[in-house]
Design a protein around this motif. Structure first.
Motif, PDB file in Angstrom:
ATOM      1  N   VAL A   1      46.390   1.088  62.480  1.00  0.00           N
ATOM      2  CA  VAL A   1      45.019   1.132  61.979  1.00  0.00           C
ATOM      3  C   VAL A   1      44.611   2.570  61.678  1.00  0.00           C
ATOM      4  CG1 VAL A   1      42.623   0.617  62.540  1.00  0.00           C
ATOM      5  CG2 VAL A   1      44.411  -0.960  63.238  1.00  0.00           C
ATOM      6  N   GLU A   2      44.988   3.503  62.542  1.00  0.00           N
ATOM      7  CA  GLU A   2      44.619   4.897  62.341  1.00  0.00           C
ATOM      8  C   GLU A   2      45.179   5.434  61.027  1.00  0.00           C
ATOM      9  OE1 GLU A   2      45.819   3.677  65.161  1.00  0.00           O
ATOM     10  OE2 GLU A   2      44.743   4.504  66.884  1.00  0.00           O
ATOM     11  N   VAL A   3      46.433   5.125  60.743  1.00  0.00           N
ATOM     12  CA  VAL A   3      47.069   5.593  59.511  1.00  0.00           C
ATOM     13  C   VAL A   3      46.399   4.946  58.302  1.00  0.00           C
ATOM     14  CG1 VAL A   3      49.207   5.584  58.175  1.00  0.00           C
ATOM     15  CG2 VAL A   3      49.275   6.109  60.606  1.00  0.00           C
ATOM     16  N   GLN A   4      46.143   3.650  58.382  1.00  0.00           N
ATOM     17  CA  GLN A   4      45.514   2.950  57.261  1.00  0.00           C
ATOM     18  C   GLN A   4      44.124   3.506  56.969  1.00  0.00           C
ATOM     19  OE1 GLN A   4      45.838  -1.402  57.094  1.00  0.00           O
ATOM     20  NE2 GLN A   4      47.264  -1.241  58.818  1.00  0.00           N
ATOM     21  N   VAL A   5      43.340   3.771  58.014  1.00  0.00           N
ATOM     22  CA  VAL A   5      41.990   4.304  57.817  1.00  0.00           C
ATOM     23  C   VAL A   5      42.064   5.722  57.253  1.00  0.00           C
ATOM     24  CG1 VAL A   5      39.895   5.046  59.020  1.00  0.00           C
ATOM     25  CG2 VAL A   5      40.917   2.836  59.549  1.00  0.00           C
ATOM     26  N   ALA A   6      42.983   6.542  57.736  1.00  0.00           N
ATOM     27  CA  ALA A   6      43.105   7.910  57.238  1.00  0.00           C
ATOM     28  C   ALA A   6      43.513   7.928  55.765  1.00  0.00           C
ATOM     29  CB  ALA A   6      44.125   8.681  58.074  1.00  0.00           C
ATOM     30  N   LEU A   7      44.452   7.075  55.375  1.00  0.00           N
ATOM     31  CA  LEU A   7      44.866   7.006  53.974  1.00  0.00           C
ATOM     32  C   LEU A   7      43.723   6.494  53.095  1.00  0.00           C
ATOM     33  CD1 LEU A   7      48.502   5.639  54.307  1.00  0.00           C
ATOM     34  CD2 LEU A   7      47.803   7.965  53.713  1.00  0.00           C
ATOM     35  N   ALA A   8      43.001   5.505  53.580  1.00  0.00           N
ATOM     36  CA  ALA A   8      41.863   4.982  52.823  1.00  0.00           C
ATOM     37  C   ALA A   8      40.791   6.047  52.658  1.00  0.00           C
ATOM     38  CB  ALA A   8      41.291   3.747  53.518  1.00  0.00           C
ATOM     39  N   THR A   9      40.552   6.833  53.696  1.00  0.00           N
ATOM     40  CA  THR A   9      39.550   7.893  53.627  1.00  0.00           C
ATOM     41  C   THR A   9      39.932   8.939  52.585  1.00  0.00           C
ATOM     42  OG1 THR A   9      38.934   7.546  55.935  1.00  0.00           O
ATOM     43  CG2 THR A   9      38.345   9.660  54.958  1.00  0.00           C
TER      44      THR A   9
ATOM     45  N   ARG B   1      37.192  -2.301  52.977  1.00  0.00           N
ATOM     46  CA  ARG B   1      38.433  -2.478  53.740  1.00  0.00           C
ATOM     47  C   ARG B   1      38.479  -1.497  54.922  1.00  0.00           C
ATOM     48  NH1 ARG B   1      44.049  -0.700  53.044  1.00  0.00           N
ATOM     49  NH2 ARG B   1      45.336  -2.254  54.044  1.00  0.00           N
ATOM     50  N   ARG B   2      38.083  -0.237  54.658  1.00  0.00           N
ATOM     51  CA  ARG B   2      38.062   0.753  55.737  1.00  0.00           C
ATOM     52  C   ARG B   2      37.064   0.347  56.815  1.00  0.00           C
ATOM     53  NH1 ARG B   2      36.096   6.880  54.781  1.00  0.00           N
ATOM     54  NH2 ARG B   2      34.130   5.778  54.573  1.00  0.00           N
ATOM     55  N   ARG B   3      35.907  -0.156  56.392  1.00  0.00           N
ATOM     56  CA  ARG B   3      34.888  -0.589  57.361  1.00  0.00           C
ATOM     57  C   ARG B   3      35.423  -1.716  58.233  1.00  0.00           C
ATOM     58  NH1 ARG B   3      31.718   1.748  60.028  1.00  0.00           N
ATOM     59  NH2 ARG B   3      32.481   0.460  61.662  1.00  0.00           N
ATOM     60  N   ASN B   4      36.135  -2.675  57.631  1.00  0.00           N
ATOM     61  CA  ASN B   4      36.701  -3.771  58.410  1.00  0.00           C
ATOM     62  C   ASN B   4      37.746  -3.270  59.397  1.00  0.00           C
ATOM     63  OD1 ASN B   4      35.143  -5.776  57.275  1.00  0.00           O
ATOM     64  ND2 ASN B   4      36.624  -6.192  55.644  1.00  0.00           N
ATOM     65  N   LEU B   5      38.582  -2.338  58.981  1.00  0.00           N
ATOM     66  CA  LEU B   5      39.578  -1.770  59.890  1.00  0.00           C
ATOM     67  C   LEU B   5      38.907  -1.024  61.040  1.00  0.00           C
ATOM     68  CD1 LEU B   5      42.163  -0.458  57.285  1.00  0.00           C
ATOM     69  CD2 LEU B   5      42.573  -2.252  58.971  1.00  0.00           C
ATOM     70  N   LEU B   6      37.845  -0.285  60.736  1.00  0.00           N
ATOM     71  CA  LEU B   6      37.128   0.440  61.789  1.00  0.00           C
ATOM     72  C   LEU B   6      36.434  -0.520  62.748  1.00  0.00           C
ATOM     73  CD1 LEU B   6      35.660   3.428  59.770  1.00  0.00           C
ATOM     74  CD2 LEU B   6      37.352   3.556  61.605  1.00  0.00           C
TER      75      LEU B   6
ATOM     76  N   TYR C   1      37.472  -3.507  63.502  1.00  0.00           N
ATOM     77  CA  TYR C   1      38.553  -4.060  64.313  1.00  0.00           C
ATOM     78  C   TYR C   1      38.934  -3.081  65.427  1.00  0.00           C
ATOM     79  CZ  TYR C   1      43.320  -5.085  65.742  1.00  0.00           C
ATOM     80  OH  TYR C   1      44.447  -5.303  66.491  1.00  0.00           O
ATOM     81  N   LEU C   2      39.120  -1.816  65.065  1.00  0.00           N
ATOM     82  CA  LEU C   2      39.527  -0.822  66.055  1.00  0.00           C
ATOM     83  C   LEU C   2      38.442  -0.629  67.112  1.00  0.00           C
ATOM     84  CD1 LEU C   2      41.792   1.102  66.827  1.00  0.00           C
ATOM     85  CD2 LEU C   2      40.703   2.849  65.423  1.00  0.00           C
ATOM     86  N   GLN C   3      37.193  -0.677  66.694  1.00  0.00           N
ATOM     87  CA  GLN C   3      36.092  -0.532  67.646  1.00  0.00           C
ATOM     88  C   GLN C   3      36.098  -1.680  68.655  1.00  0.00           C
ATOM     89  OE1 GLN C   3      32.228  -0.478  65.820  1.00  0.00           O
ATOM     90  NE2 GLN C   3      31.245   0.369  67.623  1.00  0.00           N
ATOM     91  N   ARG C   4      36.364  -2.897  68.195  1.00  0.00           N
ATOM     92  CA  ARG C   4      36.429  -4.051  69.094  1.00  0.00           C
ATOM     93  C   ARG C   4      37.616  -3.974  70.046  1.00  0.00           C
ATOM     94  NH1 ARG C   4      35.968  -7.134  64.480  1.00  0.00           N
ATOM     95  NH2 ARG C   4      38.150  -7.734  64.682  1.00  0.00           N
ATOM     96  N   GLU C   5      38.778  -3.561  69.522  1.00  0.00           N
ATOM     97  CA  GLU C   5      40.013  -3.621  70.293  1.00  0.00           C
ATOM     98  C   GLU C   5      40.198  -2.431  71.237  1.00  0.00           C
ATOM     99  OE1 GLU C   5      42.079  -6.255  70.378  1.00  0.00           O
ATOM    100  OE2 GLU C   5      40.592  -7.213  69.063  1.00  0.00           O
ATOM    101  N   ASP C   6      39.895  -1.225  70.767  1.00  0.00           N
ATOM    102  CA  ASP C   6      40.128  -0.030  71.590  1.00  0.00           C
ATOM    103  C   ASP C   6      39.101   1.040  71.222  1.00  0.00           C
ATOM    104  OD1 ASP C   6      41.045   2.097  73.053  1.00  0.00           O
ATOM    105  OD2 ASP C   6      43.152   1.805  72.523  1.00  0.00           O
TER     106      ASP C   6
END
Length: 87
Positions: free
Chosen positions: A23-31, A60-65, A67-72
Motif C-alpha cells: 500500500v505504501e508503494v502504491q500510494v507513493a507512486l500515485a502521489t 484510488r489513492r484515497r481508497n488505499l489510504l 484501507y491503510l488507516q483501518r488496517e494499521d
C-alpha cells in the motif's frame, strides 16, 4: 514519471527488498503521478480527459489510504507524514 524516479520511489517506500506492491508503494507512486498531472492541468485547463484520469487517481489513492488507516494506523500516520499529505 520516468523509470529512475519510479525506482527511487519504490526503494524509498518498500517494506522488504522485493516489495513493489504494498500500500505504501502504491500510494507513493500515485502521489507522484498526481503531482505531475496537476502541473499538466495548470497549463492545459481544458484537458478534460486528463482531469478525469486525475480524479480517478486521487480517488484510488484515497481508497488505499482509507484501507491503510483501518488496517494499521501507525503505518498510515508514518506514510502521510513522509509524503506531506494532510497538513
Amino acid at each position: 514519471m520516468d523509470k529512475q524516479k519510479k525506482e527511487a520511489t519504490i526503494k524509498e517506500f518498500q517494506r522488504s527488498p522485493n516489495d513493489v506492491g504494498s500500500v505504501e508503494v502504491q500510494v507513493a507512486l500515485a502521489t507522484g503521478r498526481i503531482l505531475e498531472l496537476t502541473e499538466h492541468m495548470k497549463q492545459h485547463k481544458k484537458d478534460f480527459s486528463t482531469r478525469r484520469g486525475l480524479v480517478a487517481l486521487v480517488n484510488r489513492r484515497r481508497n488505499l489510504l482509507n484501507y491503510l488507516q483501518r488496517e494499521d494506523y501507525d503505518r498510515y500516520i508514518t506514510l502521510i507524514r513522509k509524503l506531506g499529505l494532510r497538513r
